[in-house]
Design a protein around this motif. Sequence first.
Motif, mmCIF file in Angstrom:
data_model
loop_
_atom_site.group_PDB
_atom_site.id
_atom_site.type_symbol
_atom_site.label_atom_id
_atom_site.label_comp_id
_atom_site.label_asym_id
_atom_site.label_seq_id
_atom_site.Cartn_x
_atom_site.Cartn_y
_atom_site.Cartn_z
ATOM 1 N N ASP A 212 4.320 -0.581 -8.789
ATOM 2 C CA ASP A 212 3.240 -1.162 -9.611
ATOM 3 C C ASP A 212 2.140 -1.794 -8.754
ATOM 4 N N THR A 213 2.498 -2.233 -7.547
ATOM 5 C CA THR A 213 1.459 -2.837 -6.698
ATOM 6 C C THR A 213 0.401 -1.792 -6.312
ATOM 7 N N LEU A 214 0.768 -0.511 -6.384
ATOM 8 C CA LEU A 214 -0.176 0.537 -5.972
ATOM 9 C C LEU A 214 -1.298 0.721 -6.997
ATOM 10 N N THR B 37 0.870 -1.185 0.000
ATOM 11 C CA THR B 37 0.000 0.000 0.000
ATOM 12 C C THR B 37 0.908 1.238 0.000
ATOM 13 N N LEU B 38 0.341 2.383 -0.400
ATOM 14 C CA LEU B 38 1.155 3.602 -0.377
ATOM 15 C C LEU B 38 1.597 3.898 1.053
ATOM 16 N N LEU B 39 0.666 3.731 2.001
ATOM 17 C CA LEU B 39 1.008 4.006 3.398
ATOM 18 C C LEU B 39 2.168 3.131 3.871
ATOM 19 N N SER B 40 2.111 1.860 3.540
ATOM 20 C CA SER B 40 3.186 0.974 4.024
ATOM 21 C C SER B 40 4.489 1.219 3.278
ATOM 22 N N GLN B 41 4.426 1.619 2.005
ATOM 23 C CA GLN B 41 5.680 1.879 1.277
ATOM 24 C C GLN B 41 6.380 3.127 1.810
ATOM 25 N N ILE B 42 5.599 4.165 2.123
ATOM 26 C CA ILE B 42 6.262 5.423 2.516
ATOM 27 C C ILE B 42 6.400 5.573 4.021
ATOM 28 N N ASP B 43 5.765 4.687 4.774
ATOM 29 C CA ASP B 43 5.751 4.911 6.220
ATOM 30 C C ASP B 43 6.056 3.647 7.015
ATOM 31 N N ALA C 173 -5.729 7.667 -1.199
ATOM 32 C CA ALA C 173 -5.862 8.923 -0.452
ATOM 33 C C ALA C 173 -5.315 8.767 0.963
ATOM 34 N N ASP C 174 -5.572 7.622 1.570
ATOM 35 C CA ASP C 174 -5.089 7.352 2.917
ATOM 36 C C ASP C 174 -3.567 7.494 3.004
ATOM 37 N N GLY C 175 -2.888 6.912 2.034
ATOM 38 C CA GLY C 175 -1.429 7.039 1.985
ATOM 39 C C GLY C 175 -1.010 8.469 1.685
ATOM 40 N N MET C 176 -1.803 9.166 0.862
ATOM 41 C CA MET C 176 -1.458 10.554 0.521
ATOM 42 C C MET C 176 -1.493 11.472 1.739
ATOM 43 N N ALA C 177 -2.344 11.142 2.724
ATOM 44 C CA ALA C 177 -2.357 11.972 3.940
ATOM 45 C C ALA C 177 -0.967 11.950 4.584
ATOM 46 N N GLU C 178 -0.347 10.758 4.641
ATOM 47 C CA GLU C 178 1.001 10.668 5.231
ATOM 48 C C GLU C 178 2.031 11.344 4.323
ATOM 49 N N ALA C 179 1.825 11.241 3.011
ATOM 50 C CA ALA C 179 2.760 11.879 2.075
ATOM 51 C C ALA C 179 2.717 13.404 2.249
#
Length: 350
Positions: free
Chosen positions: A168-170, A130-136, A179-185
Motif C-alpha cells: 500500500d505504501t507504493l 519504494t518499489l525498488l527498495s521492496q524488490i531489491d 517506473a524506476d522500480g519496474m526497471a529492476e522488476a
Amino acid sequence: MKQITVNTSQGYDIFINHGILFKCGETLSSILNTRTLAIITDDIVNSLYAETVINSLTSQGFKVCKFVFPNGENSKSISVLNEIYDFLCQNNITRTDCLIALGGGVVGDITGFAAATYLRGLDYVQIPTTLLSQIDSSVGGKTAVNLNCGKNLVGAFKQPRCVICDPDTLLTLNDEQLADGMAEAIKYGMIRDESLFELFENHDINNIMDCIDDVVYRCISIKKNVVEADEFDKGERMVLNFGHTLGHAIEKFYDYEISHGNAVAIGMCLITERAYRAGICEENVLDRLINCIKAYNLPYELNVSMVAIVNLCKSDKKRESDSINFVICDKIGHSIIKKVSINDFQSFIL
Ligand SMILES: NC(=O)c1ccc[n+]([C@@H]2O[C@H](COP(=O)([O-])OP(=O)(O)OC[C@H]3O[C@@H](n4cnc5c(N)ncnc54)[C@H](O)[C@@H]3O)[C@@H](O)[C@H]2O)c1
Ligand SMILES: [Zn+2]
C-alpha cells in the motif's frame, strides 16, 4: 500475508501484506528482544508514514526515537552517517537495541551501514517504501554510503533482522518512481523468470499496480534465491547486475542526473542489442525487451558516444583489475555471466 524466509548466515523473514505498516509493532514484538528502537527515515517518508509506524510501535510498548534527513541520493553520505551516529549516541542506543530503516533504498542503505558499524554492529529492520527498495535493496544485506569519488564505495554486508513490506505504501509513488522500480522488476524477469516477464508484457505503467503484490512477491523470491546461493557476491549474485555494467557508466556520464532505473533500462537494451548482434540471443529477445521497457515509460536508447560510456566502465572503481564482468540474457528468463578482458569488452560493445 505472504512470507519469504531468506536463509543467509543470519536468516530472516520478509513479511508482505497490505496494511502491515499499521501492525508493524505486533510483527516486531514477537521478533525483537529489545523494546528500544531508533527509526531512521527521510523527510518525505516521515510525513507520509512515520506516524503510522510510531503509533503501532508505541502501542506495543516500544520506546521510539526518530532521525529524519533530507530525501535524495545526496543524503547517502558520510556526513549524514556521522549525524546518525551522533543521534544514536545522544539517544543512548546500545548494542542490543535495533534500528528501523523506514523509506526507500537511500534510507535502507545508510541505516544498514550504520547498523553494521555503530558499536561494531546492532540489529536493524527494513521497512521499504519504494518499489525498488521492496524488490531489491531491502533484501540481501548490501549496505553502503557514497563517497565524493563514487557511489556505494564504503559499505558492509549486514542482513536485516526482518523486512516488513507493505504494498500500500507504493500507492503514493509517482509514475517515475514506479517506473524506476519496474526497471529492476523487468530485470528479474529477464534473468530468471519468463512467466514473470510475460506478466509485465501483459500490463503497463497504468495498470501494473493491479497486481503489484504478486510482482513484489515474485521479484523478492528471485532475489532470495540468488542471495542464498551467493551471499557475499563472489559469483552467481552477479546476475543481478544485468543492465548494470553499462547502467552504472550511464549514471556517471550524466553525473547522476538520470535515475538508476532509467540507466539500467538503457543498459539492459544496449547489452541485449550487442548480444543479438553477436548471435548470442534471438532478435525477438531484444524486441520483447524494448517493447516491455517502453510500456513502463522507460528509455531504451542513448544518443551519446559509446566510447565515453565504455571508458567509464573501464574506470569503475569496483571492477576487477584487468577484467570486467557483465551479464547477457540468451533467452528471456535465462542469463549468463561473462568475464572478459577490458579489450574484449570494448570490442563487444563498440
Ligand atoms: N543495497 C542494495 O542491494 C541496493 C540495491 C539497489 C539499489 N540500492 C540503492 O537504493 C537507492 C535507490 O533507492 P530508491 O529508488 O528507493 O531511492 P530513494 O530512497 O531515494 O527514494 C526515492 C524517492 O522516493 C521517496 N519515497 C520513498 N517512499 C515513498 C513513498 N512510499 N511514496 C512517495 N515517495 C516516497 C523518497 O523520499 C525519495 O525522494 C540508491 O542509493 C541505490 O544505490 C541498493
Ligand atoms: Zn539496480
